[in-house]
Design a protein around this motif. Structure first.
Motif, PDB file in Angstrom:
ATOM      1  N   PRO A  88       0.816  -1.389  -0.035  1.00 46.96           N
ATOM      2  CA  PRO A  88      -0.092  -0.071  -0.191  1.00 46.96           C
ATOM      3  C   PRO A  88       0.894   1.344  -0.070  1.00 46.96           C
ATOM      4  O   PRO A  88       1.841   1.381   0.951  1.00 46.96           O
ATOM      5  CB  PRO A  88      -0.744  -0.010   1.430  1.00 46.96           C
ATOM      6  CG  PRO A  88       0.173  -0.994   2.088  1.00 46.96           C
ATOM      7  CD  PRO A  88       0.849  -1.950   1.517  1.00 46.96           C
ATOM      8  N   LEU A  89       0.871   2.324  -1.041  1.00 47.38           N
ATOM      9  CA  LEU A  89       1.439   3.337  -1.166  1.00 47.38           C
ATOM     10  C   LEU A  89       0.709   4.567  -0.704  1.00 47.38           C
ATOM     11  O   LEU A  89      -0.439   4.651  -1.203  1.00 47.38           O
ATOM     12  CB  LEU A  89       2.046   3.193  -2.784  1.00 47.38           C
ATOM     13  CG  LEU A  89       2.813   4.556  -3.104  1.00 47.38           C
ATOM     14  CD1 LEU A  89       4.088   4.295  -2.902  1.00 47.38           C
ATOM     15  CD2 LEU A  89       2.701   4.675  -4.418  1.00 47.38           C
ATOM     16  N   VAL A  90       1.318   5.486  -0.162  1.00 44.91           N
ATOM     17  CA  VAL A  90       0.836   6.739   0.179  1.00 44.91           C
ATOM     18  C   VAL A  90       1.767   7.881  -0.197  1.00 44.91           C
ATOM     19  O   VAL A  90       2.896   7.410  -0.236  1.00 44.91           O
ATOM     20  CB  VAL A  90       0.304   7.052   1.511  1.00 44.91           C
ATOM     21  CG1 VAL A  90      -0.732   6.036   1.834  1.00 44.91           C
ATOM     22  CG2 VAL A  90       1.560   6.577   2.533  1.00 44.91           C
ATOM     23  N   ARG A  98       7.046   9.407  -1.293  1.00 40.56           N
ATOM     24  CA  ARG A  98       5.970   8.341  -1.133  1.00 40.56           C
ATOM     25  C   ARG A  98       6.596   7.222   0.029  1.00 40.56           C
ATOM     26  O   ARG A  98       7.770   7.038   0.291  1.00 40.56           O
ATOM     27  CB  ARG A  98       6.154   7.512  -2.447  1.00 40.56           C
ATOM     28  CG  ARG A  98       5.405   8.240  -3.484  1.00 40.56           C
ATOM     29  CD  ARG A  98       5.697   7.708  -4.896  1.00 40.56           C
ATOM     30  NE  ARG A  98       4.873   8.418  -5.704  1.00 40.56           N
ATOM     31  CZ  ARG A  98       4.828   7.781  -7.081  1.00 40.56           C
ATOM     32  NH1 ARG A  98       5.125   6.806  -7.561  1.00 40.56           N
ATOM     33  NH2 ARG A  98       3.890   8.428  -7.972  1.00 40.56           N
ATOM     34  N   TRP A  99       5.476   6.729   0.659  1.00 43.07           N
ATOM     35  CA  TRP A  99       5.661   5.755   1.965  1.00 43.07           C
ATOM     36  C   TRP A  99       4.949   4.519   1.606  1.00 43.07           C
ATOM     37  O   TRP A  99       3.764   4.672   1.012  1.00 43.07           O
ATOM     38  CB  TRP A  99       5.317   6.596   3.031  1.00 43.07           C
ATOM     39  CG  TRP A  99       5.896   8.116   3.348  1.00 43.07           C
ATOM     40  CD1 TRP A  99       5.482   9.210   2.962  1.00 43.07           C
ATOM     41  CD2 TRP A  99       7.425   8.257   3.821  1.00 43.07           C
ATOM     42  NE1 TRP A  99       6.378  10.124   3.195  1.00 43.07           N
ATOM     43  CE2 TRP A  99       7.530   9.656   3.835  1.00 43.07           C
ATOM     44  CE3 TRP A  99       8.343   7.455   4.466  1.00 43.07           C
ATOM     45  CZ2 TRP A  99       8.648  10.178   4.444  1.00 43.07           C
ATOM     46  CZ3 TRP A  99       9.426   8.091   5.098  1.00 43.07           C
ATOM     47  CH2 TRP A  99       9.569   9.272   4.786  1.00 43.07           C
ATOM     48  N   LYS A 108       0.091  11.334   8.941  1.00 43.94           N
ATOM     49  CA  LYS A 108       0.909  12.316   8.593  1.00 43.94           C
ATOM     50  C   LYS A 108       2.167  11.946   7.779  1.00 43.94           C
ATOM     51  O   LYS A 108       2.868  10.941   7.902  1.00 43.94           O
ATOM     52  CB  LYS A 108       1.196  13.426   9.471  1.00 43.94           C
ATOM     53  CG  LYS A 108       0.000  14.114  10.130  1.00 43.94           C
ATOM     54  CD  LYS A 108      -0.628  14.988   9.394  1.00 43.94           C
ATOM     55  CE  LYS A 108      -1.886  15.901  10.108  1.00 43.94           C
ATOM     56  NZ  LYS A 108      -2.808  16.270   8.908  1.00 43.94           N
ATOM     57  N   CYS A 109       2.764  12.888   6.750  1.00 42.09           N
ATOM     58  CA  CYS A 109       3.939  12.559   6.400  1.00 42.09           C
ATOM     59  C   CYS A 109       5.166  12.584   7.279  1.00 42.09           C
ATOM     60  O   CYS A 109       5.354  13.528   8.139  1.00 42.09           O
ATOM     61  CB  CYS A 109       4.346  13.445   5.087  1.00 42.09           C
ATOM     62  SG  CYS A 109       6.231  13.474   4.603  1.00 42.09           S
ATOM     63  N   PRO A 110       6.023  11.467   7.518  1.00 41.58           N
ATOM     64  CA  PRO A 110       7.055  11.533   8.703  1.00 41.58           C
ATOM     65  C   PRO A 110       7.983  12.432   8.424  1.00 41.58           C
ATOM     66  O   PRO A 110       8.832  12.870   9.304  1.00 41.58           O
ATOM     67  CB  PRO A 110       7.437  10.010   8.540  1.00 41.58           C
ATOM     68  CG  PRO A 110       6.591   9.199   7.816  1.00 41.58           C
ATOM     69  CD  PRO A 110       5.926  10.204   6.579  1.00 41.58           C
ATOM     70  N   GLY A 114       3.070  16.673   6.303  1.00 36.37           N
ATOM     71  CA  GLY A 114       2.009  16.968   5.405  1.00 36.37           C
ATOM     72  C   GLY A 114       0.957  15.967   5.363  1.00 36.37           C
ATOM     73  O   GLY A 114       1.191  14.913   5.832  1.00 36.37           O
ATOM     74  N   GLU A 115      -0.020  16.423   4.609  1.00 39.29           N
ATOM     75  CA  GLU A 115      -1.151  15.380   4.554  1.00 39.29           C
ATOM     76  C   GLU A 115      -0.962  14.471   3.373  1.00 39.29           C
ATOM     77  O   GLU A 115      -0.071  14.493   2.429  1.00 39.29           O
ATOM     78  CB  GLU A 115      -2.543  16.179   3.927  1.00 39.29           C
ATOM     79  CG  GLU A 115      -3.765  15.507   4.156  1.00 39.29           C
ATOM     80  CD  GLU A 115      -4.919  16.204   3.602  1.00 39.29           C
ATOM     81  OE1 GLU A 115      -5.672  15.621   3.158  1.00 39.29           O
ATOM     82  OE2 GLU A 115      -4.791  17.534   3.475  1.00 39.29           O
ATOM     83  N   LEU A 116      -1.238  13.092   3.655  1.00 38.39           N
ATOM     84  CA  LEU A 116      -1.027  11.959   2.531  1.00 38.39           C
ATOM     85  C   LEU A 116      -2.046  11.542   2.002  1.00 38.39           C
ATOM     86  O   LEU A 116      -3.257  11.985   2.319  1.00 38.39           O
ATOM     87  CB  LEU A 116      -0.596  10.732   3.391  1.00 38.39           C
ATOM     88  CG  LEU A 116       0.446  10.809   4.459  1.00 38.39           C
ATOM     89  CD1 LEU A 116       0.960   9.630   5.329  1.00 38.39           C
ATOM     90  CD2 LEU A 116       1.753  11.085   3.610  1.00 38.39           C
ATOM     91  N   THR A 117      -1.934  11.006   0.570  1.00 39.98           N
ATOM     92  CA  THR A 117      -3.018  10.662  -0.153  1.00 39.98           C
ATOM     93  C   THR A 117      -3.717   9.372   0.375  1.00 39.98           C
ATOM     94  O   THR A 117      -3.018   8.892   1.340  1.00 39.98           O
ATOM     95  CB  THR A 117      -2.538  10.191  -1.435  1.00 39.98           C
ATOM     96  OG1 THR A 117      -1.451   9.404  -1.584  1.00 39.98           O
ATOM     97  CG2 THR A 117      -1.968  11.521  -2.149  1.00 39.98           C
ATOM     98  N   GLU A 118      -4.661   8.764   0.131  1.00 41.72           N
ATOM     99  CA  GLU A 118      -5.274   7.719   0.350  1.00 41.72           C
ATOM    100  C   GLU A 118      -4.504   6.457  -0.320  1.00 41.72           C
ATOM    101  O   GLU A 118      -3.735   6.670  -1.277  1.00 41.72           O
ATOM    102  CB  GLU A 118      -6.685   7.356  -0.419  1.00 41.72           C
ATOM    103  CG  GLU A 118      -7.840   8.096   0.379  1.00 41.72           C
ATOM    104  CD  GLU A 118      -8.188   7.798   1.657  1.00 41.72           C
ATOM    105  OE1 GLU A 118      -8.035   6.587   1.989  1.00 41.72           O
ATOM    106  OE2 GLU A 118      -7.986   8.613   2.775  1.00 41.72           O
ATOM    107  N   PRO A 119      -4.196   5.180   0.453  1.00 44.51           N
ATOM    108  CA  PRO A 119      -3.424   4.251  -0.104  1.00 44.51           C
ATOM    109  C   PRO A 119      -3.896   3.786  -1.179  1.00 44.51           C
ATOM    110  O   PRO A 119      -5.224   3.500  -1.541  1.00 44.51           O
ATOM    111  CB  PRO A 119      -3.416   3.466   1.208  1.00 44.51           C
ATOM    112  CG  PRO A 119      -4.273   3.664   2.063  1.00 44.51           C
ATOM    113  CD  PRO A 119      -4.981   5.327   1.888  1.00 44.51           C
ATOM    114  N   ARG A 120      -3.010   3.393  -2.266  1.00 47.52           N
ATOM    115  CA  ARG A 120      -3.178   2.781  -3.592  1.00 47.52           C
ATOM    116  C   ARG A 120      -2.265   1.608  -3.407  1.00 47.52           C
ATOM    117  O   ARG A 120      -1.208   1.489  -2.915  1.00 47.52           O
ATOM    118  CB  ARG A 120      -3.335   3.619  -4.485  1.00 47.52           C
ATOM    119  CG  ARG A 120      -1.978   4.024  -5.012  1.00 47.52           C
ATOM    120  CD  ARG A 120      -1.942   4.921  -6.383  1.00 47.52           C
ATOM    121  NE  ARG A 120      -0.698   5.367  -6.638  1.00 47.52           N
ATOM    122  CZ  ARG A 120       0.308   4.875  -7.390  1.00 47.52           C
ATOM    123  NH1 ARG A 120       0.033   3.497  -7.839  1.00 47.52           N
ATOM    124  NH2 ARG A 120       1.288   5.416  -7.749  1.00 47.52           N
TER     125      ARG A 120
END
Ligand SMILES: [Zn+2]
Length: 448
Positions: A88-90, A98-99, A108-110, A114-120
């Motif tokens: 799962p990528l955000v 990308r995480w 939140k982005c480590p 910042g705000e993260l996208t939904e996981p895909r």
């Protein structure tokens, strides 16, 4: 709990002495890609040879195989890699890093908060295309494991090897995974080398064979010098089992970043052969003449990473010691893994010493990987050999010209013995096999 050894020290030693360099370094490097230098390539070859010897040559129930990296795309559809080999990528909406969603805490982005996208779901296989036309129909994948090359050859190997089950097929080769977050030096890289066995057994005996291979593989690391307290076994929880696995154990090593997987030993059941039979239309079963039945074998898979094994052996062998009030860094590598087995070191570059030193080198080099080094002080040369883990140094001094004897120095005990040049090869061979290093022979052989 991290290990006592600092990763920076290992990386620095690897660079300084020629074990591992950053890839494409003169262009600024390429993320998480590494090149093995002159001593690194020897260490890596030795790890692979020790594995091959243990799982293929010293057994009568395992044979080897070397299959191609590029395979028919149908293989990856059947194996489940196209659908399931995903993480799962955000992505961070501000800094765009990308995480792996399951590897970070919170939402939140480590890096920047910042705000993260939904996981895909992100497939970890590298895609490329075969032939001159780049179109969907020509898409192929770089293999993410060597195992599938073994499964699709099951029938070929059983037919030609004339072996009965249980039968193992072993393979060493490159694999590729487009990891979202590689790192920790050569521990997790996108291009790496696998050492895998697929061990085919009769269903019902699989649990017994899983236990057998877990022990077998654990002991292999210990036999090659890894300290037992730095190894542990961890059984996978039901929720973390891969899509093909019925059961799985990890052999974990205490790396500088903490306990991490060194090797996985999985019970894959009949998942792969059944899938390939279904998708290829070829029957992949085994006719057991003794039991008078036909079945699809279960498979036990010990799957190890060459590169992370190399890292574990390096970390475990690494030591800093004080010797005669001087600090030395030394790799106490098992002799069978040491990149160089013996170094021939004339006391100086004096022209009188060179012929005998060359003669010694010529005697040893057909039997062992031998280094010849006559530059700089003898102390500095010893230090270099200690740092690359050379078990023995042979020194030629002016007395050697008179008595035709040389001094062998032991890396670990620093004991020295004096032995005749004639027959030196046999002495070194015995010492490499573990014969005690008895410094008392120093004087006894001298007086003769
Ligand atoms: Zn960010």
């Amino acid at each position: 709990m991290p290990s006592k050894v600092d990763m920076d020290k290992i990386v620095s030693l690897c660079k300084r002495r020629g074990f591992v360099f950053p890839s494409s370094e003169i262009y600024g490097g390429l993320a998480s890609c590494w090149d093995y230098g002159p001593v690194g390539v020897e260490l890596k070859r030795n790890v692979k040879e020790a594995w091959w010897k243990a799982v293929v040559h010293e057994r009568d129930d395992v044979v080897g195989l070397d299959t191609s990296i590029m395979m028919h795309p149908g293989v990856w559809a059947a194996s489940g890699h196209i659908d399931n080999f995903t993480d799962p990528l955000v992505e961070c909406k501000s800094c765009h890093l990308r995480w792996r969603a399951d590897a970070i805490e919170g939402k939140k982005c480590p890096k920047c908060g910042g705000e993260l996208t939904e996981p895909r779901m992100f497939n970890l296989m590298f895609k490329t295309s075969m032939g001159p036309v780049e179109e969907e129909a020509n898409t192929i994948y770089l293999r993410p494991e060597t195992a599938q090359g073994i499964f699709v050859n099951f029938e070929n190997v059983v037919t030609t090897s004339r072996k009965k089950l249980p039968l193992g097929i072993a393979q060493i080769g490159k694999s590729f995974r487009n990891e979202i977050t590689p790192g920790n030096f050569i521990f997790r890289t996108r291009e790496f080398e696998h050492m895998e066995v697929e061990y085919f057994v009769r269903p019902g005996t699989d649990e017994k064979w899983l236990d057998y291979w877990v022990k077998e593989r654990f002991d292999w690391y210990v036999k090659l010098g890894i300290k037992k307290e730095n190894l542990r076994l961890r059984r996978h929880g039901k929720d973390e089992l891969a899509h093909y696995a019925r059961d799985c154990y990890d052999i974990e090593y205490l790396f500088p970043m903490g306990w991490s997987e060194l090797e996985g030993i999985a019970n894959r059941g009949d998942f792969d052969l059944t899938q390939h039979a279904k998708c290829s239309g070829k029957e992949l079963s085994y006719h057991d003449a003794e039991a008078g039945e036909k079945y699809v074998p279960y498979v036990i898979e010990p799957s190890a990473g060459v590169d992370r094994s190399v890292l574990a052996f390096l970390v475990d062998a690494y030591d800093e010691e004080e010797v005669e009030k001087e600090k030395r860094t030394v790799l106490h590598l098992h002799p069978s893994l040491a990149p160089i087995k013996v170094a021939v070191l004339p006391l100086s570059r004096n022209e009188k010493l060179t012929p005998l030193a060359k003669e010694v080198f010529k005697q040893l080099c057909p039997s062992f990987v031998t280094d010849y080094d006559d530059s700089q002080s003898i102390g500095r040369r010893y230090r270099r050999q200690d740092e690359i883990g050379t078990p023995f140094c042979v020194t030629i001094d002016f007395e050697s010209l008179e008595d035709k004897q040389v001094t062998i120095r032991d890396r670990d005990s620093l004991a020295q013995i004096r032995v005749p040049v004639e027959g030196l090869e046999k002495v070194i061979a015995a010492k490499l096999k573990g014969e005690a290093f008895d410094a008392s022979t120093l004087w006894s052989t001298r007086e003769k």
